[in-house]
Design an enzyme around this catalytic site. Sequence first.
Site, PDB file in Angstrom:
ATOM      1  N   GLU A 253       0.884  -1.174   0.000  1.00 35.66           N
ATOM      2  CA  GLU A 253       0.000   0.000   0.000  1.00 35.66           C
ATOM      3  C   GLU A 253       0.907   1.206   0.000  1.00 35.66           C
ATOM      4  O   GLU A 253       1.588   1.490   0.982  1.00 35.66           O
ATOM      5  CB  GLU A 253      -0.912  -0.036   1.225  1.00 35.66           C
ATOM      6  CG  GLU A 253      -2.139   0.848   1.079  1.00 35.66           C
ATOM      7  CD  GLU A 253      -1.843   2.317   1.309  1.00 35.66           C
ATOM      8  OE1 GLU A 253      -1.763   3.066   0.302  1.00 35.66           O
ATOM      9  OE2 GLU A 253      -1.681   2.716   2.459  1.00 35.66           O
ATOM     10  N   CYS A 287      -1.729   9.077   2.963  1.00 37.91           N
ATOM     11  CA  CYS A 287      -1.608   8.617   1.573  1.00 37.91           C
ATOM     12  C   CYS A 287      -2.830   8.980   0.748  1.00 37.91           C
ATOM     13  O   CYS A 287      -2.761   9.062  -0.475  1.00 37.91           O
ATOM     14  CB  CYS A 287      -1.357   7.108   1.526  1.00 37.91           C
ATOM     15  SG  CYS A 287      -2.668   6.116   2.303  1.00 37.91           S
TER      16      CYS A 287
END
Length: 486
Positions: A253, A287
């Site tokens: 990720e 993110c």
Amino acid sequence: MPITRELFIGGKDVPAASGRTEDDVSPFTGEVYATVAAAGPQDVRRAVDAAEAAFGEWAELAPFARRAIFLKAADLLDGRRDQVAEVMAHEVGGTRPWACFNVALAANILREAAAATTAPRGEVLSAQEAGTLGLAVREPLGVVAAFAPWNAPVILGVRAVAAPLAAGNTVVVKPSEDAPIACGLLVADVLREAGLPDGVLNVVTNAREDAAEIAETLVADPRVRAVNFTGSTGVGRIIGEHAARHLKPAVLELGGKNAVIVLDDADVDHAVNAACFGVFLNAGQICMSGDRILVHASLAEEFTAKFVAKVTALPSGDPTRPDTVVGPLVGTRAARRVAALVEDAVAKGAKVLAGGGAPDGAVHPATVLTRVPKDADLFHTESFGPLCVLETFTDDDAAVALANDTDNGLTCGILTENGTHGLAVARRVRTGIVHVNDQSVADEPQAPFGGVKASGYGRFGGRWGIEAFSNTRWVTLATQRPRYPF
């Protein structure tokens, strides 16, 4: 006096074999908050030894027993809000609301892991041979190497270990050097108190200069069967290459370059509030943060005026103050990196609408730019700070083209009062996640979380997390003796 923490191996707090330590420094004050053990390769092998030794019994433990541990851990974590707020403020400059959100979501990730332990795993297959029962059975992999980042330390520290543990694996986690307590040792403390058996979870902290060696040693160990990494795209590429070299599956990720799209039928006031939250929550160090705000030309004048006014008024500075919205970045180096992106963009023709200027230590002003050219570093680089670029578009095709003009593909927010219109645009945006009539930042433990393109591969959340950290095995049972040709 600084806090002192050791490695967590085999259920015990132990010093590094070398006796070395590493300082854990507060980004806001510059003072040493804690001293942690600095592991070497020998310590990594000790941690894998412990995880390997604990795997058999943990994998065989009744799912209901595993579920009870996760549920107790969730309740214990809920009761540690004050501790988490203190640790996050000192380690990463996190504000109290952000810390409390970390606790709430991380606790629910543990509850989702608890539910996953007793969820159905496998299928009954149609068999070719008469009298044969075919099964597809999900089984744990073994030892999982996990890497937990600093930016949402409790959320991502728990997510690094919850699904692998729920699937029946054991874990060795390497927390970020910027938050070794919040994203590693604190998580281990909670699970230990909840009754997690010794060796099932092990935490290896390290000195910053040793990070690459520790990571490579962990991934290369033949007893490690899978890798779970959350972090930057650059480091993720390296981890992915190490995993591929050793033929180990990896869930990665990685970073984002996310857009928040304000369509022509959006409510401007709602769009301003949503975009501001999506850009500046945790000083943009998420993110999923909105790096780019794309606004339909018909709304641009009103939206820009209101958005810039709201951004300019955001309280910033000391993360321990209850009204602070934009706290410090993880360190002065990070603040200087954001300032350099702004300086480069302005030198190449960008216009500053809000903020800009030099950071104050680790605190960078909330900043909005426009007219950023393609040759500016910021056009392609994830800002990962309190910085966004505002652009306009004239129709849906242009909005989609702008949103997709990036190597990343993590998330997107689409603001509209027309759900059908929003869904039509959402289907054309190339991201792993999209939110219609909301901004880009959202995370729910039961949902498939992850990106496409350079934002990584694999999914966390619900059954997808269990599938990522288990193997499918084909098993047959012949209820009558097969006949053979010879």
